[in-house]
Enzyme design. Sequence first.
Site, PDB file in Angstrom:
ATOM      1  N   LEU A 127     -29.681 -18.170   3.449  1.00  0.00           N
ATOM      2  CA  LEU A 127     -29.218 -19.063   2.377  1.00  0.00           C
ATOM      3  C   LEU A 127     -28.276 -18.298   1.445  1.00  0.00           C
ATOM      4  O   LEU A 127     -28.076 -18.663   0.290  1.00  0.00           O
ATOM      5  CB  LEU A 127     -30.409 -19.643   1.605  1.00  0.00           C
ATOM      6  N   ASP A 174     -19.416 -18.796   2.570  1.00  0.00           N
ATOM      7  CA  ASP A 174     -20.527 -18.548   1.646  1.00  0.00           C
ATOM      8  C   ASP A 174     -20.024 -18.219   0.243  1.00  0.00           C
ATOM      9  O   ASP A 174     -20.471 -18.796  -0.754  1.00  0.00           O
ATOM     10  CB  ASP A 174     -21.403 -17.389   2.152  1.00  0.00           C
TER      11      ASP A 174
HETATM   12  C1  GLA Z   1     -22.549 -16.686   7.824  1.00  0.00           C
HETATM   13  C2  GLA Z   1     -21.171 -16.227   7.366  1.00  0.00           C
HETATM   14  C3  GLA Z   1     -20.237 -17.416   7.144  1.00  0.00           C
HETATM   15  C4  GLA Z   1     -20.232 -18.367   8.340  1.00  0.00           C
HETATM   16  C5  GLA Z   1     -21.655 -18.683   8.793  1.00  0.00           C
HETATM   17  C6  GLA Z   1     -21.685 -19.454  10.080  1.00  0.00           C
HETATM   18  O1  GLA Z   1     -23.183 -17.404   6.814  1.00  0.00           O
HETATM   19  O2  GLA Z   1     -21.270 -15.480   6.173  1.00  0.00           O
HETATM   20  O3  GLA Z   1     -18.947 -16.966   6.837  1.00  0.00           O
HETATM   21  O4  GLA Z   1     -19.470 -17.839   9.376  1.00  0.00           O
HETATM   22  O5  GLA Z   1     -22.433 -17.505   8.982  1.00  0.00           O
HETATM   23  O6  GLA Z   1     -21.132 -20.708   9.904  1.00  0.00           O
END
Ligand code: GLA
Length: 387
Positions: A127, A174
């Site tokens: 998360l 993220d």
């Molecule tokens: C992680 C990475 C993101 C994205 C997700 C998969 O959370 O930090 O940049 O690539 O995986 O969608």
Amino acid sequence: MKEKMKSKFEELFGDYGDIRVYFAPGRVNLIGEHTDYNGGHVFPCALTMGTYAVARKRNDNKLRLYSMNFEKLGILESSIEDLKYKKEEKWINYPKSMIWALKSEEYNVDKGFDILYYGNIPNGAGLSSSASIEVLTGFVLKDLFNLDIDMVKLALLGQKAENQYVGVNCGIMDQFIIANGKKDCAIFLDTANLEFEYAPVKLKNEKIVIMNTNKKRGLGDSKYNERRAECEKALEELQQELNIKTLGELSEEEFEKNKHLIKDKNRKKRAKHAVYENQRTIKAVKALQENKIDLLGKLMIESHNSLRDDYEVTGKELDTLVEESLKQDGVVGARMTGAGFGGCAVSIVKNDKVEKFIENVGKAYKEKIGYNADFYVVEIGDGPRII
Ligand code: GLA
């Protein structure tokens, strides 16, 4: 929490006078997984869970950092002149990565600071507890040092910190959602050009339920970088004949017509996921806007299946959670969220069925996996702020 943190800060670092408490959220991605480094779309939202910090600028170059989540480690000292990555320093590398990223672009962080953190995002659960610390640290420094930096740039620096300092080749999702989150909205972000719009998530009759496998993972030791490399190679092969910059530019039909250019079976599956998932995300946002919640749920299920079969990043814990979820009354959709390989799944469940849903999925998970899953009925919150 605010008062508790302030008094802890005072106890550790001395009389604080006028100090501020800051917050940055965690995130959950509703759909659009492993598309953000493929020039595709994502659809995440910020959570009301997140990371808090209390901070004060110092007159010397010292950094003194403390986390109420790792109290046994005590105060960890470093300096703004010694920002090298040190594996043994564990979580401290995340705040340090952000100072490093700011300084690498000549932002004037010319003094040290004392900082106390507390987070209520389950650690390592996918998360984005680490992106939350990075963006929060950037936000604190923006305030302490009066840095002229907007939230999109802050997100980009967070990504740079993760890519070049921590060593995970993550996309922008993220850090971007954490820096720009908005209450009761998800962000529909085009990672090819960072254009975005807020889409209200008006779930009157449903709740978002996050399900934690409790299988610990870190992106650093996952197959994350490997998947990214496979997609890059597949793109190169397609570029032999197609004039495209990313997999996100392709429709499903264009992919099907040209997939023979990709010479390896696994690479073909990875690229297929990236293309179809991007299109699914566009459809899902439209479904939500038209209040077609069932269609959104169906697309979430397809997303999970594709992550399981073509991208191969789920594993038995996530698959069990999703499978068991889909057997329950009142479930609209469910899928893994984040990088995969463990971490969390997200589901949408009818209000009056949530309790039973959690009970049943929890029981089945325990029986099949041998330990408990955790469940969080979450609210969509705002981005970083002073509280
Ligand atoms: C992680 C990475 C993101 C994205 C997700 C998969 O959370 O930090 O940049 O690539 O995986 O969608």
